[in-house]
Design a protein around this motif. Sequence first.
Motif, mmCIF file in Angstrom:
data_model
loop_
_atom_site.group_PDB
_atom_site.id
_atom_site.type_symbol
_atom_site.label_atom_id
_atom_site.label_comp_id
_atom_site.label_asym_id
_atom_site.label_seq_id
_atom_site.Cartn_x
_atom_site.Cartn_y
_atom_site.Cartn_z
ATOM 1 N N TYR A 1 -13.272 16.528 -1.476
ATOM 2 C CA TYR A 1 -13.277 15.455 -2.332
ATOM 3 C C TYR A 1 -13.269 15.922 -3.852
ATOM 4 O O TYR A 1 -13.960 16.626 -4.251
ATOM 5 N N ASN B 1 -15.421 7.389 -4.509
ATOM 6 C CA ASN B 1 -15.345 6.026 -4.234
ATOM 7 C C ASN B 1 -15.833 5.081 -5.379
ATOM 8 O O ASN B 1 -17.151 5.806 -5.619
ATOM 9 N N LYS C 1 -26.054 14.446 -0.120
ATOM 10 C CA LYS C 1 -24.839 13.812 -0.387
ATOM 11 C C LYS C 1 -24.647 13.278 -2.027
ATOM 12 O O LYS C 1 -25.502 12.976 -2.561
ATOM 13 N N SER D 1 -19.541 7.374 -5.024
ATOM 14 C CA SER D 1 -19.992 8.304 -3.775
ATOM 15 C C SER D 1 -18.577 9.207 -3.279
ATOM 16 O O SER D 1 -17.339 8.623 -3.662
ATOM 17 N N GLU E 1 -18.455 10.322 0.459
ATOM 18 C CA GLU E 1 -17.931 9.813 1.668
ATOM 19 C C GLU E 1 -18.206 8.478 2.023
ATOM 20 O O GLU E 1 -18.668 7.670 1.247
ATOM 21 N N ASP E 2 -17.551 7.754 2.811
ATOM 22 C CA ASP E 2 -17.347 6.319 2.938
ATOM 23 C C ASP E 2 -18.413 5.882 3.342
ATOM 24 O O ASP E 2 -18.707 4.598 3.183
ATOM 25 N N ASP E 3 -19.279 6.516 4.475
ATOM 26 C CA ASP E 3 -20.401 5.796 4.722
ATOM 27 C C ASP E 3 -21.593 5.799 3.827
ATOM 28 O O ASP E 3 -22.574 4.779 3.704
ATOM 29 N N SER F 1 -12.394 7.563 -2.460
ATOM 30 C CA SER F 1 -12.533 8.740 -3.069
ATOM 31 C C SER F 1 -11.226 9.470 -2.511
ATOM 32 O O SER F 1 -10.614 9.089 -1.517
ATOM 33 N N TYR G 1 -9.437 12.721 -1.140
ATOM 34 C CA TYR G 1 -9.732 14.070 -0.612
ATOM 35 C C TYR G 1 -8.577 15.064 -0.608
ATOM 36 O O TYR G 1 -7.447 14.860 -0.068
#
Length: 395
Positions: free
Chosen positions: A184, A188, A235, A265, A267-269, A302, A304
């Motif tokens: 990353y 996001n 995270k 953020s 991570e997508d979760d 985000s 990557y």
Amino acid sequence: MTTPADIFAQAQALSGQLTAWRRDIHAHPELSFQEQRTASLVADELAALGIEVQTGVGKTGVVGYLGEGGPVVAIRGDMDALPIDEENDVPYRSQTPGVMHACGHDAHTAILLGVARLLAAMPDRPAGQIRFLFQPSEEARDNENKSGATRMIEDKALAGVNAVLALHVASDIAAKRISITDGYASANEDSFEVWLRGTGGHGAFPHQTVDPVFILAQVLNTIQGIRARRIDPTKAAALSIGMILAGAASNVIPSQVYLAGTMRSFEDDVRQQLRDELAKALEISRVLGGDFELKLHPGYPSMYNDPDVAHLLRVSTRDLVGAHALIDPEPMMGAEDFSYMTRQAPGAMFMLGAKKDAVNRPHHTPIFDIDESALPLGAAVLVDATCRLLRQKAV
Ligand SMILES: [Zn+2]
Ligand SMILES: [Zn+2]
């Protein structure tokens, strides 16, 4: 065979031309999705090299196709400027009041033109196709909330691409230093607006009102607790309120409070969790007798950096100028729409140090500027890495 030393020497020899292109584009900045002059300059230069040109891609973008068949390696350069009035007193100062290349996309366009020239002239260029993606509108989204990268993808500019590369100049990194993050590399981004609603009234009779300012105080605490108490501490996440507007007189309890902020953020979760937790935190207004309205404005995903592609960029940098040029990368929570492209094909963006002088010249400010002596290195890394990728993907 063309060696990294040859590529670096050829890029250095192009230094005057790179600076001339950059200054021409800098003096004539164009806002997002209005890059007409820049696009026609790009199209003319590519055509003069015998490169097949497609214009009007993603509205005002240009794609150049060099070579045929597979593998296909794409290189992206963004072309848009910002609604900022330039304060620099330089010969190449913006000639358009209120518009300025304050993020370095003029340099990206110039470098990509240089890359096209070097690759077009390479006698032993590896087999396959190189696709030059001159992208409009990285800085802004159109009325359908889509930026230039999304529009180019919709127009099939990434179809069949095996790998995609890009760079970004960095006005805070020493000139000719390169930073490449694994994984990353940008965040996001979602921004949001909230209206907290109560019932206003006289400041002397608070018991007869539902005070949205009091509700705000509880809501702010709860929102700031999301990062601290709800998100996995290992995270990355950031949530910032940048705007609060309420009231007009000292003795009047307003009926509404407006706030706006941004959430970041990797991570997508985590992105989804931030959205859900924000809505939950706002429910407090209902417990206190008020109400709320939440408007979410989804931003870029985000970015990557594929670790294999990032590794290859580091090998190129090392072979071109030595390992000393590589500095430790620092992942950051900024947003960048190249992320849409790295979700189409493995890819990576590297940071090209271009600090001009002792003055702090942040991106998106009226005094932003770069050290143009960094341009050839940027072009050389892209040329060398593209050749390596073509050879690697051919196996
Ligand atoms: Zn920018
Ligand atoms: Zn930028």
